[in-house]
Enzyme design. Sequence first.
Site, PDB file in Angstrom:
ATOM      1  N   THR A  64     -10.590  -7.353 -14.051  1.00  0.00           N
ATOM      2  CA  THR A  64     -10.228  -8.773 -13.943  1.00  0.00           C
ATOM      3  C   THR A  64      -8.755  -8.951 -14.302  1.00  0.00           C
ATOM      4  OG1 THR A  64     -10.592  -9.422 -16.263  1.00  0.00           O
ATOM      5  CG2 THR A  64     -12.529  -9.356 -14.801  1.00  0.00           C
ATOM      6  N   ASP A  65      -8.215 -10.087 -13.944  1.00  0.00           N
ATOM      7  CA  ASP A  65      -6.892 -10.428 -14.457  1.00  0.00           C
ATOM      8  C   ASP A  65      -7.048 -10.899 -15.901  1.00  0.00           C
ATOM      9  OD1 ASP A  65      -4.160 -10.877 -14.634  1.00  0.00           O
ATOM     10  OD2 ASP A  65      -4.048 -11.712 -12.617  1.00  0.00           O
ATOM     11  N   TRP A  66      -5.950 -11.119 -16.555  1.00  0.00           N
ATOM     12  CA  TRP A  66      -5.874 -11.352 -18.003  1.00  0.00           C
ATOM     13  C   TRP A  66      -6.771 -12.525 -18.436  1.00  0.00           C
ATOM     14  CZ3 TRP A  66      -4.111 -14.910 -21.660  1.00  0.00           C
ATOM     15  CH2 TRP A  66      -3.719 -14.399 -22.902  1.00  0.00           C
ATOM     16  N   GLU A  79      -8.825  -8.334  -9.554  1.00  0.00           N
ATOM     17  CA  GLU A  79      -9.185  -9.588  -8.891  1.00  0.00           C
ATOM     18  C   GLU A  79      -8.155 -10.653  -9.229  1.00  0.00           C
ATOM     19  OE1 GLU A  79     -10.462 -12.620 -10.366  1.00  0.00           O
ATOM     20  OE2 GLU A  79      -9.882 -11.827 -12.323  1.00  0.00           O
TER      21      GLU A  79
END
Length: 388
Positions: free
Chosen positions: A178-180, A145
Amino acid sequence: RGSNYVAGAVIFPVGAATAATFNPSFAYDAGRIAAKDTRAAGVHWAFAPISDLTVNKLWSRVYENFGEDPLLSSRMTTASIGGYQGDYKNDRTRVAACMKHFIGYGYPFDGKDRSNRHIATQELLEYYVPPFKAAIDAGVATAMESYGVINSVPVVMSHYYLQTLLRKKLGFKGMLVTDWGEINSQTSTYFTARDTEQATWAAINRTSVDMSMVAEDESFGKNMLDLVANGYISESRIDESVARILQLKKDLGLFDQPFADPKLAATVGSAQDVKAARDAVRESITLLKNSNNILPLKLTDRVLFVGPTLNSTRYLAGGWNVHWQGPSDEEDDSVYQGFGDTILKGVREVTGVNPVYFEGTDINGTELNDIDAIIAAAKSADKIVVGL
């Protein structure tokens, strides 16, 4: 753009340059070779391809994507996934690809990363969705995402974007990460959650996120245990994500052989790989203007070369090579162990002489060097090549 964290692996052009070839076979080769080299390091998953559209040219990540055209991005995305994955459920030289960043990441209204994106739903569906639809049609195994918010709605907490659109309308069946640190960012960057527990509750209950890229924090796992124990997240919701994660591991063969194949290490940086990368670089070079037929340069021309990128492999390669933002000043080009090319090196090999060169400025443009000498050299030059 290659398995850029693996020592000795070839580095391919960035997404924008690959797209400039208008030849999807280069995206395929980059994915295929990156997959092989990634497997050689014992890693089975690649965070690519990047299927965002480059809309706001002020955005700092424009170089990573396949440009601004949905059709071209879709074609490059499809080819890239073919290279990374191939028959990844049986071929252990391939990895799971990851389409990212879903969705609308390339249009921060002010050009700053993670800024709000003002995108009408019709525009989103017509322009931003097609590359991701192409990825899903190509069988992409995973998705990531997007950072940030669309029309003031955080993507990582959006039921519409990550459940209705991604899962129901587009039919994505794979694993979603998810992204970081994006779940915890809801408490510190976007202020949409009271604390990390509330952010975790919202992301898991509202969306179809399966995995949190937790960065350097352990709160996600602890919060999940507490939320399930107290009845705020159902076990059936956990089962849903666990099933997708376990299926991915099974498809990648991790239950049978989780370790690297030593034979693959011998293929990293092979002559064939180097040729494939160089061919992609050559095809990506784009001539925008040639007033008065100033090009091509002639061996008889007196040419002055100015600029920091002309004599640096790491500046040419940019971000996501060796490290997140490239090699440090201390490492310099020595990190490439003599394998990196520079423009000046190429000029020497073609002409047989050392070119007249001045750095002129540092890479940040904050220091000027040898200005008087540059002016004097420019006065006697037929042509000047500037690399910034």
